[in-house]
Motif scaffolding. Sequence first.
Motif, PDB file in Angstrom:
ATOM      1  N   ILE A  94      49.237  -7.952  24.357  1.00 56.50           N
ATOM      2  CA  ILE A  94      48.180  -8.574  23.554  1.00 56.50           C
ATOM      3  C   ILE A  94      48.405 -10.086  23.480  1.00 56.50           C
ATOM      4  O   ILE A  94      47.462 -10.866  23.573  1.00 56.50           O
ATOM      5  N   ASN A  96      49.845 -11.905  25.784  1.00 56.63           N
ATOM      6  CA  ASN A  96      49.462 -12.432  27.096  1.00 56.63           C
ATOM      7  C   ASN A  96      47.942 -12.505  27.240  1.00 56.63           C
ATOM      8  O   ASN A  96      47.408 -13.465  27.805  1.00 56.63           O
ATOM      9  N   LEU A  97      47.244 -11.498  26.731  1.00 57.59           N
ATOM     10  CA  LEU A  97      45.780 -11.529  26.776  1.00 57.59           C
ATOM     11  C   LEU A  97      45.230 -12.679  25.943  1.00 57.59           C
ATOM     12  O   LEU A  97      44.270 -13.352  26.351  1.00 57.59           O
ATOM     13  N   PHE A 100      45.730 -15.845  27.879  1.00 60.70           N
ATOM     14  CA  PHE A 100      44.733 -15.914  28.936  1.00 60.70           C
ATOM     15  C   PHE A 100      43.387 -16.357  28.367  1.00 60.70           C
ATOM     16  O   PHE A 100      42.717 -17.233  28.930  1.00 60.70           O
TER      17      PHE A 100
END
Length: 118
Positions: A94, A96-97, A100
């Motif tokens: 989560i 990393n998302l 991004f």
Amino acid sequence: MKTEVMLHPRCPIRTALELIGGKWKLLIVQSIGNQALRLYQIRAALPDISEKMLIQELKNLCETGLVERHNYGEVPPRVEYQLTELGRLALPLIGNLADFGIQYEQKRVFSARQPLPN
């Protein structure tokens, strides 16, 4: 070979998407994080989810073993939800998302400011 694994019906990405994909599951897991929360606390963190949908998604997350439901058997009822060890494995994903999403938005805003080529 990596591409062959990804095409297989039980590839790791498909498994992850089945477990935490959809509109609400990742947000629910993120909201719970490393704490035990009651239903109203999770709902406060996600004001645009209906109570019915929240209960349904929590039930599904409990069935898959990502969330634990603790009913303390008190009056008035006290029920708390917390991530299991497996559920906590999704927290870095989560993060990393989120990274991004931030980078994507920053680059889109930056590229929108650039003049169009002649």
